[in-house]
Design a protein around this motif. Structure first.
Motif, PDB file in Angstrom:
ATOM      1  N   PHE A 118      58.204  56.105  43.845  1.00 21.08           N
ATOM      2  CA  PHE A 118      57.059  56.262  44.671  1.00 21.08           C
ATOM      3  C   PHE A 118      55.736  56.910  44.053  1.00 21.08           C
ATOM      4  CE2 PHE A 118      59.570  56.174  49.116  1.00 21.08           C
ATOM      5  CZ  PHE A 118      59.842  54.605  48.886  1.00 21.08           C
ATOM      6  N   GLN A 119      55.989  57.935  43.461  1.00 20.60           N
ATOM      7  CA  GLN A 119      54.606  58.604  42.743  1.00 20.60           C
ATOM      8  C   GLN A 119      54.325  57.482  41.937  1.00 20.60           C
ATOM      9  OE1 GLN A 119      54.508  59.738  39.377  1.00 20.60           O
ATOM     10  NE2 GLN A 119      53.016  61.259  39.562  1.00 20.60           N
ATOM     11  N   GLU A 120      55.155  56.744  41.100  1.00 19.77           N
ATOM     12  CA  GLU A 120      54.694  55.979  40.067  1.00 19.77           C
ATOM     13  C   GLU A 120      53.878  54.905  40.804  1.00 19.77           C
ATOM     14  OE1 GLU A 120      54.411  54.322  35.932  1.00 19.77           O
ATOM     15  OE2 GLU A 120      54.570  56.240  36.872  1.00 19.77           O
ATOM     16  N   GLY A 137      55.565  59.825  50.624  1.00 21.05           N
ATOM     17  CA  GLY A 137      55.294  58.495  50.157  1.00 21.05           C
ATOM     18  C   GLY A 137      54.694  58.481  48.752  1.00 21.05           C
ATOM     19  N   GLY A 138      54.588  59.697  47.877  1.00 19.56           N
ATOM     20  CA  GLY A 138      54.158  59.490  46.585  1.00 19.56           C
ATOM     21  C   GLY A 138      52.821  60.054  46.398  1.00 19.56           C
ATOM     22  N   ALA A 180      55.984  65.560  41.071  1.00 20.31           N
ATOM     23  CA  ALA A 180      57.270  65.116  40.366  1.00 20.31           C
ATOM     24  C   ALA A 180      57.375  63.842  40.373  1.00 20.31           C
ATOM     25  CB  ALA A 180      58.455  65.735  41.295  1.00 20.31           C
ATOM     26  N   PRO A 181      58.018  63.464  39.310  1.00 21.51           N
ATOM     27  CA  PRO A 181      58.165  62.074  38.942  1.00 21.51           C
ATOM     28  C   PRO A 181      59.030  61.161  40.021  1.00 21.51           C
ATOM     29  CG  PRO A 181      59.186  63.080  37.141  1.00 21.51           C
ATOM     30  CD  PRO A 181      58.442  64.151  37.975  1.00 21.51           C
ATOM     31  N   PRO A 236      64.155  59.847  40.387  1.00 25.79           N
ATOM     32  CA  PRO A 236      64.517  59.382  41.636  1.00 25.79           C
ATOM     33  C   PRO A 236      63.730  58.327  42.372  1.00 25.79           C
ATOM     34  CG  PRO A 236      63.560  61.470  41.807  1.00 25.79           C
ATOM     35  CD  PRO A 236      63.619  61.060  40.478  1.00 25.79           C
ATOM     36  N   LEU A 237      64.109  57.652  43.278  1.00 25.63           N
ATOM     37  CA  LEU A 237      63.321  56.695  44.200  1.00 25.63           C
ATOM     38  C   LEU A 237      62.080  57.590  44.857  1.00 25.63           C
ATOM     39  CD1 LEU A 237      65.640  54.120  45.834  1.00 25.63           C
ATOM     40  CD2 LEU A 237      64.402  53.798  43.961  1.00 25.63           C
TER      41      LEU A 237
END
Length: 272
Positions: A214-216, A204-205, A210-211, A192-193
């Motif tokens: 935003f997390q990336e 905000g990540g 969880a991937p 997901p986004l």
């Protein structure tokens, strides 16, 4: 490198590239980035230009402002500076071959996620080159460039060609292009986004496990700008940086407002 040799290596690369996020156009961009960096390194006349203190401070400050990982990144930057060497002429044959072949192991990684594509690709490149009559020393140098192009602690690039490939590859995840490629890849793997926290707000990540896009962004994309070995590579990346920052901040603001206002309105309507 003559055109015949280039075409032979290129044809093998094209036969290996299947992933749309790491397709042949990514390979060509990395090659072109590498050649631009190599020219700057060569013209500087000292093998590898050293970043100015102001530039190093700027990289660290930007990283600190974006994410509180200053200590780890500063240590990594210090290590890279200590590893920099001078009077190292660029071997364009090694550099071009390594750029063309650096992602040929992607297919093996997709078949088995535990496989490191850099390691697999290095071995594939070595076999390909030696089976076609290239000198073993040349093939080994290309393999080492490929092995170290992926950002991993404890496995830094050593040769000038490996450092240039590292920078050229990382440059392709900087700026707007890096955002686009990441979104494409996230779509391919069905991630997901963003994620939503337990209280219903958009994360905000920063603390996500969880991937998501935003997390990336917070884990990787935001922090690449202090991780370049050459002055030219770092300069090109910083030119692109604000485009990525604006996109992330704009997207986060848009989705956050949708949730905040929408939840309030839903509560109002349901309360009737």
């Amino acid at each position: 490198m003559d055109k015949k040799t280039y075409s032979m290596i290129e044809d093998y690369m094209l036969s290996c590239m299947k992933d749309s996020a790491h397709d042949k156009e990514h390979i060509y961009r990395v090659l072109y980035n590498a050649l631009e960096i190599a020219r700057a390194v060569t013209e500087a006349g000292s093998g590898q230009p050293e970043q100015s203190q102001e530039q190093r401070n700027q990289s660290r400050e930007q990283s600190q402002e974006q994410r509180n990982q200053n200590r780890e990144q500063a240590q990594g930057q210090k290590t890279r500076e200590e590893e920099q060497t001078s009077d190292m002429p660029v071997n364009y044959d090694i550099l071009i071959a390594a750029c063309l072949l650096h992602d040929i192991g992607r297919g093996e990684q997709y078949k088995n996620p535990s496989v490191c594509h850099a390691k697999a690709g290095g071995e594939m490149a070595y076999r390909f080159l030696t089976e076609r009559g290239f000198d073993e020393t040349f093939a080994e140098q290309v393999k080492q460039c490929i092995w170290t192009h992926r950002f991993r602690k404890g496995n830094p690039p050593q040769s000038i060609e490996a450092k240039i490939l590292f920078d050229a590859d990382k440059l392709d995840v900087a700026g707007a292009l890096g955002i686009a490629r990441t979104l494409m890849y996230k779509g391919i793997v069905g991630e997901p986004l963003y994620t939503v926290t337990s209280d219903g707000s958009v994360s905000g990540g920063e603390e996500d496990l969880a991937p998501s896009f935003f997390q990336e962004y917070k884990y990787k994309l935001e922090n690449i700008y202090a991780n370049f070995y050459t002055e030219k590579g770092g300069g090109l990346a910083r030119e692109r940086q604000q485009a990525a920052v604006r996109f992330y901040e704009g997207l986060f603001d848009e989705v956050s407002r949708s949730y905040e206002r929408g939840r309030e309105e839903l509560a109002r309507v349901m309360g009737k």
